[in-house]
Design a protein around this motif. Structure first.
Motif, PDB file in Angstrom:
ATOM      1  N   HIS A 188      -5.500   7.152   4.096  1.00  0.00           N
ATOM      2  CA  HIS A 188      -6.718   6.375   3.870  1.00  0.00           C
ATOM      3  C   HIS A 188      -7.453   5.585   4.701  1.00  0.00           C
ATOM      4  N   LYS A 189      -8.286   5.119   5.296  1.00  0.00           N
ATOM      5  CA  LYS A 189      -8.715   3.984   6.235  1.00  0.00           C
ATOM      6  C   LYS A 189      -9.891   3.094   5.745  1.00  0.00           C
ATOM      7  N   ARG A 190     -10.475   3.426   4.367  1.00  0.00           N
ATOM      8  CA  ARG A 190     -11.120   2.622   3.634  1.00  0.00           C
ATOM      9  C   ARG A 190     -11.251   2.685   2.253  1.00  0.00           C
ATOM     10  N   ALA A 192     -10.004   0.665  -1.427  1.00  0.00           N
ATOM     11  CA  ALA A 192     -11.323  -0.804  -1.792  1.00  0.00           C
ATOM     12  C   ALA A 192     -10.530  -1.025  -2.693  1.00  0.00           C
ATOM     13  N   TYR A 214      -2.623  -4.602   4.509  1.00  0.00           N
ATOM     14  CA  TYR A 214      -4.058  -4.059   5.144  1.00  0.00           C
ATOM     15  C   TYR A 214      -3.319  -5.040   6.726  1.00  0.00           C
ATOM     16  N   ALA A 221      -9.600  -5.219   5.335  1.00  0.00           N
ATOM     17  CA  ALA A 221     -10.570  -4.672   4.466  1.00  0.00           C
ATOM     18  C   ALA A 221     -12.070  -5.420   4.600  1.00  0.00           C
ATOM     19  N   ALA A 222     -13.017  -3.738   4.849  1.00  0.00           N
ATOM     20  CA  ALA A 222     -14.491  -4.505   4.969  1.00  0.00           C
ATOM     21  C   ALA A 222     -14.748  -5.035   3.882  1.00  0.00           C
ATOM     22  N   LEU A 225     -15.955  -3.729   0.769  1.00  0.00           N
ATOM     23  CA  LEU A 225     -14.807  -2.693  -0.377  1.00  0.00           C
ATOM     24  C   LEU A 225     -14.025  -4.342  -1.476  1.00  0.00           C
ATOM     25  N   ALA A 248     -20.791   4.008   3.614  1.00  0.00           N
ATOM     26  CA  ALA A 248     -19.194   4.566   3.934  1.00  0.00           C
ATOM     27  C   ALA A 248     -18.586   4.265   2.647  1.00  0.00           C
ATOM     28  N   PRO A 250     -15.611   3.941  -0.046  1.00  0.00           N
ATOM     29  CA  PRO A 250     -14.279   4.092  -0.269  1.00  0.00           C
ATOM     30  C   PRO A 250     -13.532   5.482   0.231  1.00  0.00           C
ATOM     31  N   THR A 251     -12.588   5.789   0.137  1.00  0.00           N
ATOM     32  CA  THR A 251     -11.613   7.207   0.223  1.00  0.00           C
ATOM     33  C   THR A 251     -10.599   6.960  -1.166  1.00  0.00           C
TER      34      THR A 251
END
Length: 346
Positions: A188-190, A192, A214, A221-222, A225, A248, A250-251
């Motif tokens: 997972h890249k995103r 939250a 991270y 992290a963005a 998120l 976009a 989160p996954t």
């Protein structure tokens, strides 16, 4: 009067005294006193005293004893609420403290400043032997006053930095990092996080662990998120709704306590969002409901029994050595309980 012409119905029977015990046992009052205070007496006298106590239903006057010995055999526990975690700790503490000859009195303050003040004064005025409390930094000056007066305090769950007391905490930061690492390992890249109120050290530590995971991969992290659910079920519900509305989304989501996780699961169910098919979701705190959920929720399990044991060990040491200044910190590792709520990223 009752039918036997005795005392009026409902009137309390006079409690037996140490004098009554001595007369019934046929021994001196001093001998009874020695036995009650754990000092050695002749075996024959001891047996007579025990029979007299049983026959008379004698109970020691704990108030009088506390005035003489400066101990009440009671420990106070102040909790913000009796949710899953605090209720479990109260149960474990009560059971284990009972083995030491002490009872636990609990006070629920609902995070209301006036209620917290009343709780502190209640326990101080009842001269409890010690106080166990979930730290709240706004209470620093109030608690310090009682510590200066000799009250033994142990903090758990949340810290009050600089306060000269003992502490027992779980490894919030380390466990959170491990759980988020698990999500990143799954590709997972995103990822939250729904974090708690940052007024609390537990919330800050769990959020720091999220960022640590991270950073260990040279990532960050963005900002969108990272959202606050304020520890509440309604907060978890609203946060997941807002996260999934992002351009976009989160996954995967790390929720920092079980209340917020329950709120997030409620929103996901209402919206037909599949866990983990559409979203991986993991939680700090493990509760029975997570085992019953289909699929089970991957979570950090707080070792409540170990927490209770560590608190009692610190208290026993301080009570045996009341002149020592408490500044010890016990940090307890947590287990990561892997279930089916996280899957590999698509």
């Amino acid at each position: 009067m009752d039918k036997q012409g005795g005392k009026p119905a409902g009137q309390r029977r006079r409690q037996a005294t140490i004098v009554d015990v001595a007369e019934t046992a046929g021994v001196a009052i001093g001998t009874v006193s020695r036995h009650l205070n754990g000092l050695p007496v002749r075996a024959a006298n001891r047996d007579q005293i025990e029979r007299a106590i049983a026959e008379l239903g004698y109970r020691r006057n704990s108030v009088a004893v506390s005035m003489k010995t400066d101990t009440t055999r009671m420990v106070g526990l102040m909790v913000p609420s009796l949710g899953e975690f605090h209720a479990a700790l109260l149960e474990k503490l009560s059971r284990k403290m009972r083995l030491t000859g002490r009872a636990v009195l609990s006070f629920c303050h609902d995070m209301q400043p006036q209620s917290i003040t009343e709780g502190l004064e209640f326990f101080a005025s009842h001269r409890v032997d010690a106080l166990v409390i979930d730290g709240e930094e706004r209470l620093r000056s109030q608690i310090l006053k009682y510590v200066d007066e000799g009250l033994i305090v142990v903090l758990y769950d949340n810290d009050i930095p600089g306060l000269p007391v003992d502490r027992v905490f779980v490894e919030n930061r380390k466990a959170s990092a491990r759980l988020v690492d698990h999500l990143l390992d799954l590709g997972h890249k995103r990822v939250a996080t729904i974090h708690g109120n940052l007024r609390d050290s537990a919330a800050r530590d769990r959020l720091a662990g999220f960022h640590d995971a991270y950073a260990s991969r040279g990532m960050a992290a963005a900002p969108e998120l990272v959202v606050s659910g304020d520890w509440r079920e309604t907060g978890g519900y609203a946060c997941l709704r807002d996260l999934m509305a992002l351009p976009a989304p989160p996954t995967a989501v790390f929720s920092a306590n079980y209340n917020m996780t329950l709120g997030a699961l409620t929103w996901a169910r209402e919206e037909g969002l599949g866990i983990p098919d559409d979203l991986s979701l993991v939680s700090f705190d493990d509760i029975p409901a997570f085992r019953m959920h289909s699929p089970g929720i991957t979570a950090v399990g707080q070792p409540v029994e170990k927490l209770a044991e560590a608190i009692i060990e610190l208290l026993s040491d301080r009570l045996a050595n009341p002149d020592t200044m408490g500044r010890r910190t016990v940090a307890i590792d947590c287990d990561i309980i892997l279930r089916g709520s996280a899957r590999r990223a698509r």
